[in-house]
Design a protein around this motif. Structure first.
Motif, PDB file in Angstrom:
ATOM      1  N   HIS A   1       1.110   7.253   3.108  1.00  0.00           N
ATOM      2  CA  HIS A   1       1.526   8.041   2.870  1.00  0.00           C
ATOM      3  C   HIS A   1       2.732   8.387   2.963  1.00  0.00           C
ATOM      4  O   HIS A   1       2.948   9.224   3.472  1.00  0.00           O
ATOM      5  CB  HIS A   1       0.260   9.482   2.219  1.00  0.00           C
TER       6      HIS A   1
ATOM      7  N   SER B   1       1.121   7.925  -7.817  1.00  0.00           N
ATOM      8  CA  SER B   1       1.329   6.907  -6.363  1.00  0.00           C
ATOM      9  C   SER B   1       1.603   5.636  -6.803  1.00  0.00           C
ATOM     10  O   SER B   1       1.033   5.222  -8.019  1.00  0.00           O
ATOM     11  CB  SER B   1      -0.326   6.435  -6.024  1.00  0.00           C
TER      12      SER B   1
ATOM     13  N   ASP C   1       0.655   3.779   0.185  1.00  0.00           N
ATOM     14  CA  ASP C   1       0.861   4.795  -0.923  1.00  0.00           C
ATOM     15  C   ASP C   1       2.917   5.847  -0.849  1.00  0.00           C
ATOM     16  O   ASP C   1       2.677   6.163  -0.429  1.00  0.00           O
ATOM     17  CB  ASP C   1      -0.231   6.026  -0.929  1.00  0.00           C
TER      18      ASP C   1
ATOM     19  N   CYS D   1       4.051   8.221  -3.195  1.00  0.00           N
ATOM     20  CA  CYS D   1       3.780   8.908  -3.690  1.00  0.00           C
ATOM     21  C   CYS D   1       4.521   9.897  -3.783  1.00  0.00           C
ATOM     22  O   CYS D   1       6.058  10.646  -3.249  1.00  0.00           O
ATOM     23  CB  CYS D   1       2.217   8.876  -3.156  1.00  0.00           C
TER      24      CYS D   1
END
Length: 117
Positions: A65, A98, A110, A112
């Motif tokens: 992420h 996302s 991801d 995000c």
């Protein structure tokens, strides 16, 4: 950009988080369920889950992420460089926007940002 978390797919998220927390001394997060639990590992959160956090069609592996200022702009830039978008950009029900890209092997990336209320 900042790496915020790694999603690690396991059979029992609560048990995985407990073991990692005890072995490395990292504090547990606020979530502690069979399906999802988190650990704060010196600046990067480890998100243990029994399935992919987003509906990407891939349910095993690791998700990196990466927090950015503007998901839509960063998505456009990554696609322009040949990145394979597999989901999004989409605003998730857990308060994040996302865009999921396929990385090497089973890695998902991801891109995000938190959605302001």
């Amino acid at each position: 950009m900042t790496i915020r978390a790694l999603s690690i797919i396991v059979e029992d998220a609560s048990e995985a988080a407990r073991e990692v927390s005890e072995q490395f001394g990292w504090p547990r997060g606020q979530s502690d369920f069979h399906e999802f639990a988190d650990v704060h590992a010196d600046g990067v959160d480890l998100w243990f889950s029994t399935s992919s956090a987003v509906p990407s069609g891939q349910v095993d592996g690791v998700t990196l992420h990466v927090v950015v200022d503007d998901v839509d702009q960063r998505t456009h830039e990554i696609q322009a460089r040949g990145g394979e978008l597999i989901l999004g950009p989409v605003t998730q029900d857990f308060g994040m926007r996302s865009a999921i890209f396929r990385g090497p092997g089973r890695l998902l990336i991801d891109v995000c940002a938190e959605v302001s209320a």
